[in-house]
Motif scaffolding. Structure first.
Motif, PDB file in Angstrom:
ATOM      1  N   SER A  67       0.826  -1.212   0.000  1.00 60.46           N
ATOM      2  CA  SER A  67       0.000   0.000   0.000  1.00 60.46           C
ATOM      3  C   SER A  67       0.858   1.259   0.000  1.00 60.46           C
ATOM      4  CB  SER A  67      -0.917   0.003   1.240  1.00 60.46           C
ATOM      5  OG  SER A  67      -1.830  -1.078   1.175  1.00 60.46           O
ATOM      6  N   GLU A  68       2.006   1.208   0.654  1.00 61.86           N
ATOM      7  CA  GLU A  68       2.908   2.354   0.691  1.00 61.86           C
ATOM      8  C   GLU A  68       3.562   2.578  -0.674  1.00 61.86           C
ATOM      9  OE1 GLU A  68       4.803   5.649   2.326  1.00 61.86           O
ATOM     10  OE2 GLU A  68       3.225   4.379   3.207  1.00 61.86           O
ATOM     11  N   LEU A  69       3.904   1.503  -1.354  1.00 59.79           N
ATOM     12  CA  LEU A  69       4.589   1.620  -2.646  1.00 59.79           C
ATOM     13  C   LEU A  69       3.660   2.061  -3.774  1.00 59.79           C
ATOM     14  CD1 LEU A  69       7.089   1.185  -4.442  1.00 59.79           C
ATOM     15  CD2 LEU A  69       6.433  -1.238  -4.627  1.00 59.79           C
ATOM     16  N   LEU A  70       2.381   1.703  -3.689  1.00 58.82           N
ATOM     17  CA  LEU A  70       1.471   1.891  -4.816  1.00 58.82           C
ATOM     18  C   LEU A  70       1.395   3.341  -5.314  1.00 58.82           C
ATOM     19  CD1 LEU A  70      -0.521   0.700  -6.807  1.00 58.82           C
ATOM     20  CD2 LEU A  70      -2.327   0.934  -5.066  1.00 58.82           C
ATOM     21  N   PRO A  71       1.207   4.363  -4.467  1.00 55.38           N
ATOM     22  CA  PRO A  71       1.144   5.738  -5.003  1.00 55.38           C
ATOM     23  C   PRO A  71       2.429   6.162  -5.709  1.00 55.38           C
ATOM     24  CG  PRO A  71       0.331   5.665  -2.746  1.00 55.38           C
ATOM     25  CD  PRO A  71       0.988   4.347  -3.004  1.00 55.38           C
ATOM     26  N   ALA A  72       3.574   5.801  -5.146  1.00 54.37           N
ATOM     27  CA  ALA A  72       4.846   6.166  -5.772  1.00 54.37           C
ATOM     28  C   ALA A  72       5.023   5.444  -7.097  1.00 54.37           C
ATOM     29  CB  ALA A  72       6.010   5.844  -4.828  1.00 54.37           C
ATOM     30  N   ALA A  73       4.603   4.189  -7.181  1.00 51.71           N
ATOM     31  CA  ALA A  73       4.712   3.434  -8.428  1.00 51.71           C
ATOM     32  C   ALA A  73       3.833   4.058  -9.502  1.00 51.71           C
ATOM     33  CB  ALA A  73       4.319   1.985  -8.187  1.00 51.71           C
ATOM     34  N   ARG A  74       2.620   4.459  -9.133  1.00 51.55           N
ATOM     35  CA  ARG A  74       1.742   5.115 -10.106  1.00 51.55           C
ATOM     36  C   ARG A  74       2.351   6.426 -10.604  1.00 51.55           C
ATOM     37  NH1 ARG A  74      -3.814   3.678  -6.849  1.00 51.55           N
ATOM     38  NH2 ARG A  74      -4.512   1.973  -8.214  1.00 51.55           N
ATOM     39  N   ARG A  75       2.910   7.220  -9.673  1.00 55.27           N
ATOM     40  CA  ARG A  75       3.543   8.486 -10.078  1.00 55.27           C
ATOM     41  C   ARG A  75       4.703   8.236 -11.026  1.00 55.27           C
ATOM     42  NH1 ARG A  75       2.858   9.824  -4.611  1.00 55.27           N
ATOM     43  NH2 ARG A  75       5.056   9.365  -4.190  1.00 55.27           N
ATOM     44  N   ALA A  76       5.510   7.230 -10.734  1.00 53.94           N
ATOM     45  CA  ALA A  76       6.661   6.927 -11.582  1.00 53.94           C
ATOM     46  C   ALA A  76       6.221   6.550 -12.990  1.00 53.94           C
ATOM     47  CB  ALA A  76       7.491   5.801 -10.967  1.00 53.94           C
TER      48      ALA A  76
END
Length: 307
Positions: A67-76
């Protein structure tokens, strides 16, 4: 310890699985089989050092780490897509910044139509416009502070720049409205022999300056220059005061000054050349787009200005 970079294909697989929460559905969406998807997720989890999904029969869920990684992965992934689109637009000449130098008098002729056409065709390109006379344009092209020049009478001994004619226009006599010759429709150049002249300095445009002097010489006199002005608008304003007369490109007639008369000259065969200029070794797609807009083929050998 430095964290290893995360491969983008693995991030993509992670985001799709996080949205589907079903390995079969995510694999179908990615267009791959389920085992390669599982391998991608495992490799990503190895790099992160934590599980990103809990797996149970018929149930997949994000872990706190996932859940922590998901927003950063989407932004990338979004940033990468935007960057790729921008790079493609610039690479194809549909976006970016194009720096153009132009002689002020060309705002009365070719410049407005050229810029309007180019903007209509390539709205994503930012045009950075700089008003300057011929000599500064040549220097700016060599210094790479502009990409395209629109100038009068390019030099004949230039080897690094390409020139191609946009138009040729006749000269006119610029007279104070009180001048005796202002009552005539046409002026013979020899009739200006006794009048003082206001001209652009030679440093502003050597070839054009020499051309005007040459016209006077052929007419049998050397012009008595009493004042220089860098811009044609200023030349006309000084003529209006009665300071002298001038010879100028015919487009200058569009400068509306009450106290100035523009008259055709005889002989009327002399023409001033307007050219587009560029660096021959410039491979910018934006330069190619601009040259194509003015009817040039940048893949062809540029025409030398003396031809």
């Amino acid at each position: 310890m430095e964290r290893p970079e995360l491969p983008l294909p693995q991030l993509h697989a992670f985001v799709v699985l996080a949205e589907e929460l079903h390995f079969g559905h995510a694999a179908a969406r990615l267009g791959i089989a389920q085992p390669p998807l599982s391998q991608q997720i495992r490799r990503l989890e190895d790099k992160v050092g934590h599980e990103l999904f809990t797996r149970a029969p018929g149930q997949v869920a994000l872990t706190p780490a996932g859940s922590e990684l998901l927003p950063a992965a989407r932004r990338a992934l979004t940033d990468l897509a935007a960057g790729l689109a921008a790079a493609r637009a610039v690479g194809s000449g549909r976006a970016g910044r194009l720096r153009i130098g132009f002689a002020a008098s060309l705002a009365l002729t070719v410049l407005p139509g050229l810029l309007r056409t180019f903007r209509d065709r390539f709205p994503g390109v930012h045009l950075d416009i700089h008003e300057m006379t011929t000599a500064p344009q040549l220097a700016a092209l060599h210094d790479r502070t502009i990409d395209i020049g629109l100038l009068r009478e390019p030099p004949t001994d230039e080897t690094e720049l390409g020139f191609s004619t946009v138009l040729r226009e006749p000269f006119v006599a610029v007279l104070p409205s009180t001048h005796p010759l202002a009552t005539q429709r046409t002026v013979r150049l020899a009739q200006l022999a006794d009048s003082p002249f206001v001209l652009l300095p030679r440093t502003a445009g050597p070839t054009l300056h020499d051309q005007i002097i040459g016209l006077c010489t052929v007419a049998g006199f050397a012009p008595r220059i009493i004042q220089h002005a860098v811009e044609w608008q200023t030349v006309c304003a000084l003529v209006e005061t009665g300071l002298g007369v001038s010879l100028a490109p015919a487009s200058i007639r569009r400068i509306r000054l009450k106290g100035v008369a523009f008259r055709r000259i005889e002989p009327g065969t002399a023409r001033t050349r307007v050219a587009v200029a560029w660096r021959k070794n410039d491979r910018s797609p934006l330069v190619a787009r601009l040259l194509a807009t003015v009817g040039q083929d940048p893949s062809a050998s540029p025409r030398r200005s003396g031809r």
